[in-house]
Design a protein around this motif. Structure first.
Motif, PDB file in Angstrom:
ATOM      1  N   ASP A   1       4.497  17.738  38.389  1.00  0.00           N
ATOM      2  CA  ASP A   1       3.105  17.404  38.700  1.00  0.00           C
ATOM      3  C   ASP A   1       2.523  16.471  37.646  1.00  0.00           C
ATOM      4  N   ILE A   2       2.819  16.748  36.382  1.00  0.00           N
ATOM      5  CA  ILE A   2       2.286  15.894  35.311  1.00  0.00           C
ATOM      6  C   ILE A   2       2.958  14.521  35.348  1.00  0.00           C
TER       7      ILE A   2
ATOM      8  N   ILE B   1      -4.483  13.739  36.373  1.00  0.00           N
ATOM      9  CA  ILE B   1      -3.354  14.310  35.623  1.00  0.00           C
ATOM     10  C   ILE B   1      -3.806  15.543  34.852  1.00  0.00           C
TER      11      ILE B   1
ATOM     12  N   SER C   1      -0.911  22.336  27.857  1.00  0.00           N
ATOM     13  CA  SER C   1      -2.228  21.721  27.744  1.00  0.00           C
ATOM     14  C   SER C   1      -2.078  20.221  27.916  1.00  0.00           C
ATOM     15  N   GLY C   2      -3.191  19.544  28.172  1.00  0.00           N
ATOM     16  CA  GLY C   2      -3.130  18.102  28.368  1.00  0.00           C
ATOM     17  C   GLY C   2      -4.387  17.427  27.877  1.00  0.00           C
ATOM     18  N   GLU C   3      -4.256  16.194  27.446  1.00  0.00           N
ATOM     19  CA  GLU C   3      -5.416  15.456  26.944  1.00  0.00           C
ATOM     20  C   GLU C   3      -5.222  13.974  27.244  1.00  0.00           C
ATOM     21  N   GLU C   4      -6.287  13.319  27.726  1.00  0.00           N
ATOM     22  CA  GLU C   4      -6.269  11.867  27.929  1.00  0.00           C
ATOM     23  C   GLU C   4      -7.433  11.266  27.159  1.00  0.00           C
ATOM     24  N   SER C   5      -7.200  10.110  26.532  1.00  0.00           N
ATOM     25  CA  SER C   5      -8.276   9.425  25.807  1.00  0.00           C
ATOM     26  C   SER C   5      -8.575   8.088  26.457  1.00  0.00           C
ATOM     27  N   LEU C   6      -9.845   7.831  26.708  1.00  0.00           N
ATOM     28  CA  LEU C   6     -10.250   6.584  27.354  1.00  0.00           C
ATOM     29  C   LEU C   6     -11.284   5.889  26.484  1.00  0.00           C
TER      30      LEU C   6
ATOM     31  N   LEU D   1       5.295  22.274  37.198  1.00  0.00           N
ATOM     32  CA  LEU D   1       4.268  21.768  36.284  1.00  0.00           C
ATOM     33  C   LEU D   1       4.686  20.412  35.713  1.00  0.00           C
TER      34      LEU D   1
ATOM     35  N   SER E   1       2.109   9.688  26.536  1.00  0.00           N
ATOM     36  CA  SER E   1       2.095   8.444  27.332  1.00  0.00           C
ATOM     37  C   SER E   1       1.124   7.492  26.659  1.00  0.00           C
TER      38      SER E   1
ATOM     39  N   VAL F   1      -3.994  18.897  36.527  1.00  0.00           N
ATOM     40  CA  VAL F   1      -2.765  19.673  36.735  1.00  0.00           C
ATOM     41  C   VAL F   1      -2.737  20.857  35.771  1.00  0.00           C
ATOM     42  N   LEU F   2      -3.248  20.657  34.570  1.00  0.00           N
ATOM     43  CA  LEU F   2      -3.249  21.716  33.561  1.00  0.00           C
ATOM     44  C   LEU F   2      -4.425  22.665  33.720  1.00  0.00           C
TER      45      LEU F   2
ATOM     46  N   LYS G   1       2.215  11.938  38.058  1.00  0.00           N
ATOM     47  CA  LYS G   1       0.879  11.342  38.067  1.00  0.00           C
ATOM     48  C   LYS G   1       0.653  10.394  36.883  1.00  0.00           C
ATOM     49  N   LEU G   2       1.530  10.411  35.899  1.00  0.00           N
ATOM     50  CA  LEU G   2       1.352   9.523  34.746  1.00  0.00           C
ATOM     51  C   LEU G   2       1.567   8.067  35.167  1.00  0.00           C
ATOM     52  N   PRO G   3       0.873   7.131  34.528  1.00  0.00           N
ATOM     53  CA  PRO G   3       1.085   5.724  34.866  1.00  0.00           C
ATOM     54  C   PRO G   3       2.479   5.280  34.408  1.00  0.00           C
TER      55      PRO G   3
ATOM     56  N   SER H   1      -2.061   6.745  27.076  1.00  0.00           N
ATOM     57  CA  SER H   1      -3.375   7.289  26.704  1.00  0.00           C
ATOM     58  C   SER H   1      -3.400   8.817  26.700  1.00  0.00           C
ATOM     59  N   GLY H   2      -2.273   9.459  27.048  1.00  0.00           N
ATOM     60  CA  GLY H   2      -2.300  10.915  27.200  1.00  0.00           C
ATOM     61  C   GLY H   2      -1.299  11.645  26.330  1.00  0.00           C
ATOM     62  N   ARG H   3      -1.566  12.946  26.165  1.00  0.00           N
ATOM     63  CA  ARG H   3      -0.725  13.799  25.352  1.00  0.00           C
ATOM     64  C   ARG H   3      -0.700  15.158  26.047  1.00  0.00           C
ATOM     65  N   TYR H   4       0.492  15.616  26.424  1.00  0.00           N
ATOM     66  CA  TYR H   4       0.621  16.848  27.193  1.00  0.00           C
ATOM     67  C   TYR H   4       1.601  17.776  26.507  1.00  0.00           C
TER      68      TYR H   4
ATOM     69  N   ARG I   1       0.952  28.114  29.451  1.00  0.00           N
ATOM     70  CA  ARG I   1       1.850  27.198  30.131  1.00  0.00           C
ATOM     71  C   ARG I   1       1.846  25.818  29.483  1.00  0.00           C
TER      72      ARG I   1
END
Lengths: 394, 394
Positions: free
Chosen positions: B92-93, A294, A327-332, B89, B117, A297-298, B96-98, B119-122, A325
């Motif tokens: 695409d995001i 995901i 930004s995106g961030e995922e935390s695990l 865009l 979402s 994509v950014l 793909k998100l759960p 775990s994510g922030r877009y 355009r």
């Protein structure tokens, strides 16, 4: 030549050997497959051949002067013969014919074949087999036996890291080291390196378990075909590997794949692997891969993904920015040892590695933000995937 | 704007309206989808919105100035708003998100949306909705009700014969005639013509069953999208069709498709259909199609397939020749009345028709070797597929 075979046998074997037929042949005959009808007992000894009572075989060959694929299947051979036919046209016809028996019969010049099916009759013009180059098959009797499973695993893990750049010569292949107890596969394109070690299962040839029996670099193109052929049939047996100056042959059951080797000394890749690491991250492979897919994509233009390793919170955050355009961030969550670190990667190289590793969890070993990083599986096949970080802009 | 919806709803509806987003927009805002968050009850009346307790809806719109698609789904709307976001865009995001709940929240300018979402922030940068053109929706109250099934059948049978040549104007569309008891669909590209008649099932509007209520020619591109939307959901209900000068709107449930119409008089296609025939061939449709598909391999350059109709043997033979490469022939049994005939066709036009007909058996009606030929199904939908023969070289 005259023979009877099933549509399915002919179609399957044709599509297999067609993979070695070049789309832009340097000589017209190379756009053809060679077809040999071989009787296994003297013809004429039996008054009549019954359906299903195969007395011979058909051998098909495709060859682009570097990669050659040969495959055989049983058939009723009424008259032996050898000729070549246009691979694509023949494949297109035979693959569309309904299942059932097909009769192939050539004219006296062996350059026109008539194919007869239940309701159809097709004529295809070929060329004399004399013009078709011989496959460089080696019969030195000194073949190494390799388990198909080991070969499949090794190829799956290493092919991904080969260079696609034809000018990079030796880096367009997989370096294969056959030791007495194991096989080692390595590939690198200068940005990442993959090393896979798999057991041979039969260390018969040497008392010294780590003795290197031989080493060779084989073009990725040929090995991708070999991997497909072995994987699609879920091959479980052993292959014989013959090696000669400039040429290798993989030989199993009724199939052979031959290819030229790549000349030159393969780089000493073991030197690239750090001896120790200051940081370690362990986490779920699919979760990381999903998050990267995901965030990628950014990262559309730069391909750059930043990893922020947070030891206190035991968390890994992935982020990417698409200028103007979004930004995106995922935390695990992850098990992290060592100090915090910001480090960036080309997301494609990371994803390639993560798709190739097969374990549920993986370990990422790191030092500083510009030093090589190692991904390896927790359990399963022994694999080392090294990727170089990218410098972060301030 | 602030709302909560499921990933699945947002993703499905986004990919639906994205079909109307042009790949090369004439104005930047047309590369975006319009997103409207609408509360169905005054906000603030409830102290808190519970998960799953949707109080509003999200309406998405894609529009390329000719084709427009609008789709709505329910959501928890915490603050109403309207803005546009880059379709590709965002798609695409979100795709793909759960699965799970997503929160969308805009800044004060309504040009930056934050998607959160698990775990994510877009963050995705959009444009003001003021620049986005209004969909030309018609609300004349005089809608015709069309059963979705009838529309699907009619489109499936006719779209195949539309011209792909943009200079052919009106022939790039399907001509639709709404009668009080049935719908008639027609399309032709000058080489073949397809006419489908389907029952409306509800002849409520006129005592004269064959009265033409209206006629319109609609661009194939828009109808292909309509057919996909209806078929994929196995729509069984009725659609409302609104018609105004230069514009039609198909409206059902929570979706709308709007498109400009094609101007000009549609050719009087009924004149092309011969009144009587000297020959008739009845045979299995799939058998004929299968045979044509193989023989077509040999017709690679000319696309020409010869039909030899043999009345004495009640057989139809199809043949094609690839110059200097080979030839092919298939023989089929058929019920034949009339004298023997050799006639040739462009195999593509024949196969298109055969794939579109749905019956098990079909009838081919013919006169001379240069006169129009009609294919029609034996049973099922009422369809007429006319194809012009090609002159055979002597």
């Amino acid at each position: 030549m005259k023979l009877v075979c099933t549509q399915q046998d002919l179609s399957n074997n044709l599509s297999l050997v067609s993979r070695a037929v070049p789309s832009r042949p340097t000589h017209p005959v190379l756009a053809n497959v060679k077809l040999e009808a071989i009787a296994h007992e003297p013809l004429g000894e039996r008054s009549e051949i019954e359906p299903g009572d195969d007395n011979g075989s058909v051998r098909l060959t495709g060859f682009d002067l570097s990669l050659g694929i040969q495959s055989s299947f049983s058939a009723q051979v009424e008259a032996e013969g050898i000729l070549t036919l246009p691979a694509k046209l023949l494949n297109d016809i035979v693959s569309k014919l309904p299942s059932g028996d097909l009769t192939l019969e050539s004219n006296d010049n062996e350059d026109l074949v008539t194919i007869t099916s239940g309701s159809g009759r097709y004529q295809v013009r070929g060329m004399s087999a004399e013009e078709f180059p011989e496959l460089p098959l080696i019969d030195d009797g000194e073949a190494k036996q390799l388990p198909a499973k080991a070969l499949i695993d090794g190829l799956k893990g290493s092919l991904v890291a080969c260079s696609q750049d034809e000018t990079k010569q030796i880096l367009t292949g997989v370096y294969l080291k056959v030791k007495s107890d194991c096989l080692e596969f390595a590939a690198t394109d200068g940005h990442r390196l993959s090393i896979v070690e798999v057991e041979r299962g039969d260390n018969e040839e040497s008392t010294d378990p780590i003795a290197v029996l031989f080493e060779v670099t084989v073009p990725a193109k040929a090995l991708r075909e070999l991997e497909k052929m072995l994987s699609s049939r879920q091959e479980r047996d052993c292959l014989a590997l013959h090696l000669e100056q400039g040429q290798v042959v993989f030989d199993w059951k009724n199939q052979k794949l031959t290819t030229r080797t790549l000349e030159g000394k393969y780089p000493d890749y073991r030197l690239l692997i750090p001896r120790q690491f200051q940081r370690q991250v362990t986490l779920d492979r699919k979760q990381l891969l999903g998050a990267l897919e995901i965030v990628a994509v950014l990262a559309d233009q730069s391909n750059l993904v930043k990893f922020s390793i947070d030891s206190e919170h035991q968390s890994l955050s992935l982020s990417a920015e698409a200028q103007e355009r979004g930004s995106g961030e995922e935390s695990l969550t992850a098990q992290i040892s060592g100090e915090n670190l910001d480090i960036a990667f080309n997301v494609k190289y990371l994803m390639d590695g993560l798709k190739t590793l097969t374990s549920q969890e993986i370990t990422i070993n790191l030092n500083g933000p510009l030093e090589p990083v190692i991904l390896s599986p927790l359990g399963g096949i022994k694999m080392t995937y090294l990727v170089m970080p990218v410098q972060l802009r301030k």
